[in-house]
Design an enzyme around this catalytic site. Structure first.
Site, PDB file in Angstrom:
ATOM      1  CD  GLU A 115      20.704   0.808  46.869  1.00 17.07           C
ATOM      2  OE1 GLU A 115      20.101   1.420  47.690  1.00 17.07           O
ATOM      3  OE2 GLU A 115      21.881   0.949  46.592  1.00 17.07           O
ATOM      4  CG  LEU A 151      20.388  -7.227  58.074  1.00 15.45           C
ATOM      5  CD1 LEU A 151      19.983  -7.101  56.637  1.00 15.45           C
ATOM      6  CD2 LEU A 151      21.339  -6.236  58.469  1.00 15.45           C
ATOM      7  N   GLY A 152      16.392  -6.448  60.579  1.00 18.22           N
ATOM      8  CA  GLY A 152      15.283  -5.803  61.274  1.00 18.22           C
ATOM      9  C   GLY A 152      14.434  -5.512  60.058  1.00 18.22           C
ATOM     10  CE1 TYR A 185      18.249   5.840  47.898  1.00 21.41           C
ATOM     11  CE2 TYR A 185      17.505   3.476  48.508  1.00 21.41           C
ATOM     12  CZ  TYR A 185      18.774   4.364  48.042  1.00 21.41           C
ATOM     13  OH  TYR A 185      19.899   4.148  48.060  1.00 21.41           O
ATOM     14  CG  ASP A 217      19.551   8.496  51.112  1.00 21.91           C
ATOM     15  OD1 ASP A 217      19.909   9.629  50.570  1.00 21.91           O
ATOM     16  OD2 ASP A 217      20.431   7.478  51.489  1.00 21.91           O
ATOM     17  CB  CYS A 259      27.097  16.409  54.664  1.00 25.21           C
ATOM     18  SG  CYS A 259      25.950  17.830  55.101  1.00 25.21           S
ATOM     19  CB  CYS A 287      31.103  22.794  58.475  1.00 27.24           C
ATOM     20  SG  CYS A 287      29.680  22.322  58.651  1.00 27.24           S
ATOM     21  CB  CYS A 345      32.576  21.059  53.987  1.00 29.32           C
ATOM     22  SG  CYS A 345      31.300  20.645  52.498  1.00 29.32           S
ATOM     23  CB  CYS A 399      26.954  24.840  52.281  1.00 31.37           C
ATOM     24  SG  CYS A 399      26.214  24.151  53.487  1.00 31.37           S
TER      25      CYS A 399
END
Length: 227
Positions: free
Chosen positions: A41, A84-85, A124, A142, A196, A203, A206, A212
């Site tokens: 995570e 990775l930053g 999160y 997220d 999505c 769509c 979907c 939606c």
DNA sequence: AATACGGGGTG
DNA sequence: CACCCAGTATT
């Protein structure tokens, strides 16, 4: 204004069905060890899944346990993290390992406030650890979940008027089906990441288009002149 | 509420 | 080149 119970249950059911068929097989879904979930995570914060997978394996090879990470030199951890930053992340992860060892006997707390008190863990990540490692019905929000819920339950116009994330957090929490926090949250994020999507959402096929609030807008645009 | 913080990928 | 990505901490 909260969605009707029938819309909620349709959304939950269809999303879980979609996930059973289209969900990705990712390395961190093959474990419930809190330390491993946490590593994934932290790595996934603002970083795409495909870039994390190899580094996740490499990191766990080098630091298989929370104790191993706590015993490591933080400079080594930082070097392993590249490229990775957001390079404060490995430093904070290392600090979490040491703090967890000192304060919790080496076990990550299964409590939202305690988790969020650790460096680099926000709302999160706390929700992710609670649901993915401890099986709790905690919510996550997220970039994927924000987009999916925004499109489905608010629509393009009302989404623009949202101030902050508090409404979306409340919605996310209200949607988690009892006992299905793990699958539901994974499903929501997989769905946002592969279906999505931010650009060119799928769509037409979907499973959620009937509920939606944004689908009509996409259909309208498709009849017009979008590629 | 706005911004800094990485680096790689996409259209 | 602009936008996006399993966010967090600080102003």
């Amino acid at each position: 204004m909260s969605p009707s119970q029938s819309v909620v249950s349709t959304f939950q059911r269809r999303l879980l069905v979609w996930y059973a068929r289209h969900g990705r097989d990712l390395p961190w879904r093959r474990t419930r060890v809190p330390y491993r979930v946490l590593v994934s995570e932290i790595m996934l914060q603002q970083t795409q899944v495909e870039r994390v997978v190899p580094k996740y394996r490499q990191f766990l090879r080098a630091y298989p346990t929370l104790r191993a990470l706590a015993a490591a030199d933080v400079g080594d951890v930082r070097r392993l993290w590249y490229p990775l930053g957001y390079n404060i992340r490995p430093v904070r992860l290392h600090a979490i390992a040491r703090e967890t060892l000192a304060r919790y006997g080496g076990r990550l707390p299964d409590d939202g406030d305690a988790l969020r008190a650790l460096p680099g863990i926000g709302r999160y990540t706390a929700g992710a650890v609670l649901s993915f490692a401890f099986g709790r019905d905690a919510a996550v929000l997220d970039t994927n979940v924000r987009r999916v819920l925004g499109r489905v339950f608010f629509g393009p116009r009302r989404l623009r008027r949202l101030r902050g994330d508090s409404r979306l957090w409340a919605l996310a929490e209200s949607l988690v089906p009892r006992g299905r926090g793990y699958d539901f949250n994974q499903a929501l994020m997989d769905f946002g990441a592969t279906w999505c999507t931010a650009r060119r959402p799928r769509c037409a096929p979907c499973p959620l288009r009937r509920v939606c609030a944004t689908f009509p807008a996409h259909a309208r645009r498709r009849r017009g002149a979008e590629s």
